[in-house]
Design a protein around this motif. Structure first.
Motif: not given
Ligand SMILES: Nc1ncnc2c1ncn2[C@@H]1O[C@H](COP(=O)(O)OP(=O)(O)OP(=O)(O)O)[C@@H](O)[C@H]1O
Ligand SMILES: [Mg+2]
Lengths: 261, 276
Positions: B264-276
Motif C-alpha cells: 500500500a505504501r508503494y502504491l502511495e508513491r507510484v500513484l503520486q509521482p508529483w509528491n516525490k
C-alpha cells in the motif's frame, strides 16, 4: 484573437458594504489597462464579476458583442496565487484549458508549444510545478491563459508573490509576449510604477464605495524599457497617482488596525 | 534534449529536491531498518530459548524453529496455499468492494447535503464501533461460505475509506476549483481533475487502514464458521492443541499483513509521482 471589454455601470453589494458603485470602463481591442487602488476597494471583486464567478447587483460586462453570464474560455486568467494543478506537469497544466474544452487538436497543441516557448519554458514540459521557481510557475500560469487564445486576458496581481528583481523581469517579459499577440489585457496591481510601466491607461479606484476616481493616459512610447521608470515624467505620474490614493490607503490601514483591536 | 540547455534564465533553475527531510529522513530510515532487523532477530532467539529451556511443553508454546518447520511442511503438501487461497479470495473481494463503496459513499456525502444528513451519523457511529463483534451474526445469516466473510470485511473496511475520502475531498483547495472552473470545467471535470487527485493521499491512507481491518475481519469471520482459510486453520489447531500449526498460521498472517502494508505504501508513491 483580441476583443473589446466593456464594464457597464457595474455595482456590487456585500450586505450593506458597497464593494463597487457604478464602475464603467471601456477597453479597445488590444488595449492594456491597469487598475490600481487601496486594499479592499473591490479590484478582485470586479475581476470575479468579469470572470463570471460573481454576479453584479447592477450593470453588466460585455466581451465583443456578448454579455458575460458564466465563466468561459473567451477570458484567460492569471491569478495572484499559484493555481497550477500540482498533479499535472508543466505541459498538462498549460494545455489544461484546451483539454477541458475539448479543443486540444493539432493546431491547439502547436499553440501550447508556442506559448511555452514564448514564456521561456521550452524544455520544462515534463516538470512538476513543485520543481519550478515562483517566477517560472507564474509563467506557466500565463502560458496556460494564453494557450486558450482568449479574447481578453485578466490578471489579478500576478506578480505580487515574486521578489522585486524577478518582478521587473516578468514585467518586461509580459510586455514582450503581449507585443506578439496584442491581447486586450486588464491587469490589477498594488504597485503604481508597475501599472504605469505596462499600460496604455491606468484606472485609479477609490474605496468605500469602490468606484473609479480617475483614468490616466500613459503616453510613453512602446516598446518600453526599464530605464523609463527613472524618467521625470514617469516619476511625476507615479506621484500623481499616489496622491490620488494616499488618503484612501491611510484610511484602509487605520480601519484594519481598529478592526483588529 | 536536456532541460538545462534550453533555459534562457539561469536564475530560474528548478529547485533541487534534496530537502531537509530527504537528507535526514533517508539516513534515518536506513539505520532504523537495521535496528528493526536486529530487534526481530533478538526476539526470535529469546523466544527459541524460552521455548526450549523454560516452557518446554509444546502444548503451551511453539518455538520459531518448530514453526518454520511446520510452515515448510504445510507449503510442501500444498495445504497452506489452499488455506491462503480461500482467505485471500475473501480478503481481496471484500477489500475491493470496500474501497469502491467507500470512495463512492465518501463522494456522495461530500457533495450531497441530504445524503450527508442521512448517512453522516450512521457512518460516524459505525466507524467507531468494533463491527467485527457482530461477525457471528453475519455467519449465521450468510452461512459459512465465501460471502459471509466478504460481508464481514465490507462492514469493517468500508468505514475508514468513507471517512478518509470525505476528509480528502473536503481538503481540496477552493482556489484550484475556482481556477479550473474559470477555464470552463464542468462539475464532473472538476471532480476528476481537481478533487480526486487532491484527495488521493487521504484515500490511499484509507486503503492502508482498510487492509489491516480486512485481514482481521477475514480471520475473525473464519473463526466463527468456515471450512477452510487461515482463520479456520487457527481454530482447528487450537482445538487439538497443535501449537506449531496454530503459530504457523499466525506467522503467515503477520507476514502477509507486513507485505500488504508495504504494498500500500508503494502504491502511495507510484500513484503520486508529483509528491516525490
Ligand atoms: N464574498 C464576500 N463577502 C463579503 N464581503 C466581501 C466578499 N468578497 C469581498 N468582500 C469585501 O468587498 C471589499 C472588496 O474586496 P476585494 O477583494 O474586491 O478588494 P481588493 O481591492 O481586491 O483588495 P486587495 O487589494 O486587498 O486584494 C472588501 O471590503 C471585502 O471585505
Ligand atoms: Mg484583491
Amino acid at each position: 484573437m483580441s476583443d473589446t471589454l466593456e464594464i457597464r455601470k457595474v455595482s456590487k453589494l456585500f450586505g450593506n458594504l458597497e464593494a463597487l458603485r457604478s464602475v464603467d470602463i471601456k477597453m479597445e481591442a488590444g488595449e492594456f489597462i491597469s487598475i490600481v487602488g487601496p486594499s479592499g476597494c473591490g479590484k478582485t471583486t470586479l475581476m470575479r464579476i468579469i470572470a463570471g464567478l460573481e454576479e453584479p447587483d447592477a450593470g453588466n460586462v460585455w466581451i465583443g458583442g456578448n454579455k458575460v453570464t458564466a465563466p468561459g474560455p473567451d477570458r484567460g486568467f492569471v491569478f495572484q496565487s499559484d493555481s497550477l494543478l500540482p498533479w499535472r506537469t508543466v505541459w498538462q497544466n498549460a494545455a489544461l484549458g484546451l483539454k477541458l474544452n475539448g479543443q486540444l487538436d493539432a493546431e491547439a497543441t502547436e499553440r501550447v508549444r508556442n506559448m511555452l516557448e514564448l514564456t521561456g519554458l521550452a524544455g520544462f514540459e515534463s516538470y512538476w510545478p513543485k520543481q519550478l521557481s515562483g517566477g517560472m510557475r507564474q509563467r506557466v500560469n500565463l502560458a496556460r491563459a494564453l494557450a486558450l487564445d482568449p479574447a481578453v486576458l485578466l490578471m489579478d496581481e500576478p506578480f505580487s508573490a515574486l521578489d522585486a528583481q524577478t518582478r521587473e523581469i516578468m514585467q518586461t517579459e509580459l510586455l514582450r509576449i503581449w507585443e506578439v499577440g496584442r491581447k486586450t489585457v486588464l491587469f490589477i496591481t498594488h504597485q503604481i510604477d508597475e501599472a504605469i510601466f505596462l499600460s496604455d491607461r491606468v484606472v485609479v479606484l477609490g474605496r468605500r464605495p469602490g468606484r473609479v476616481r480617475e483614468v490616466i493616459d500613459v503616453d510613453l512610447p512602446r516598446p518600453r524599457t526599464l530605464a523609463m521608470k527613472r524618467q521625470p515624467e514617469f516619476v511625476a505620474m507615479v506621484d500623481r497617482i499616489w496622491g490620488l490614493i494616499e488618503t484612501d490607503v491611510r484610511n484602509s490601514v487605520k480601519e484594519d488596525a481598529t478592526n483588529a483591536a | 534534449m536536456s532541460a538545462e540547455t534550453t533555459m534562457n534564465q539561469p536564475t530560474d533553475r528548478p529547485q533541487k529536491q534534496v530537502g531537509f527531510r530527504r537528507l535526514f529522513g533517508g539516513a534515518r530510515t536506513h539505520r532504523s531498518q537495521h535496528t528493526g532487523f536486529l530487534s526481530i532477530a533478538g526476539g526470535l532467539v529469546a523466544w527459541e530459548l524460552v521455548g526450549r529451556l523454560v516452557i518446554s511443553n509444546s502444548l503451551f508454546l511453539a518455538t520459531p524453529t518448530q514453526i518454520a518447520a511446520q510452515i515448510y511442511n504445510l507449503m510442501r503438501s500444498g495445504e497452506l496455499f489452499i488455506h491462503m487461497g480461500v482467505s485471500g479470495a475473501e480478503f481481496g473481494i471484500g477489500l475491493i468492494i470496500s474501497i469502491i463503496l467507500g470512495i463512492a459513499l465518501g463522494f456522495l456525502i461530500t457533495t450531497n447535503k441530504i445524503a450527508n444528513a442521512i448517512l453522516g451519523p450512521w457512518i460516524s457511529a459505525l466507524y467507531a464501533t468494533p463491527t467485527v463483534a457482530i461477525a457471528p451474526l453475519i455467519i449465521l445469516w450468510f452461512g459459512i461460505g465465501l460471502w459471509s466473510k466478504v460481508f464481514v470485511v465490507i462492514i469493517n473496511a468500508t468505514f475508514p475509506m468513507i471517512i478518509n475520502t470525505e476528509a480528502g475531498l473536503r481538503a481540496t483547495d477552493p482556489k484550484l476549483i475556482e481556477a479550473v472552473r474559470c477555464f470552463g470545467a464542468s462539475p464532473l471535470q472538476v471532480f476528476w481533475n481537481v478533487m480526486l487527485p487532491s484527495a488521493l493521499p487521504y484515500i490511499l491512507a484509507g486503503v492502508r487502514l482498510s487492509v489491516g481491518r480486512a485481514i482481521v475481519s477475514v480471520v475473525v469471520g473464519e473463526l466463527f464458521g468456515s471450512r477452510a482459510g487461515l482463520g479456520f486453520m487457527i481454530t482447528q489447531a487450537s482445538e487439538v492443541f497443535n501449537m506449531p500449526r496454530l503459530f504457523a498460521a499466525v506467522v503467515v498472517l503477520a507476514l502477509v499483513g507486513v507485505i500488504l502494508t508495504a504494498g500500500a505504501r508503494y502504491l502511495e508513491r507510484v500513484l503520486q509521482p508529483w509528491n516525490k
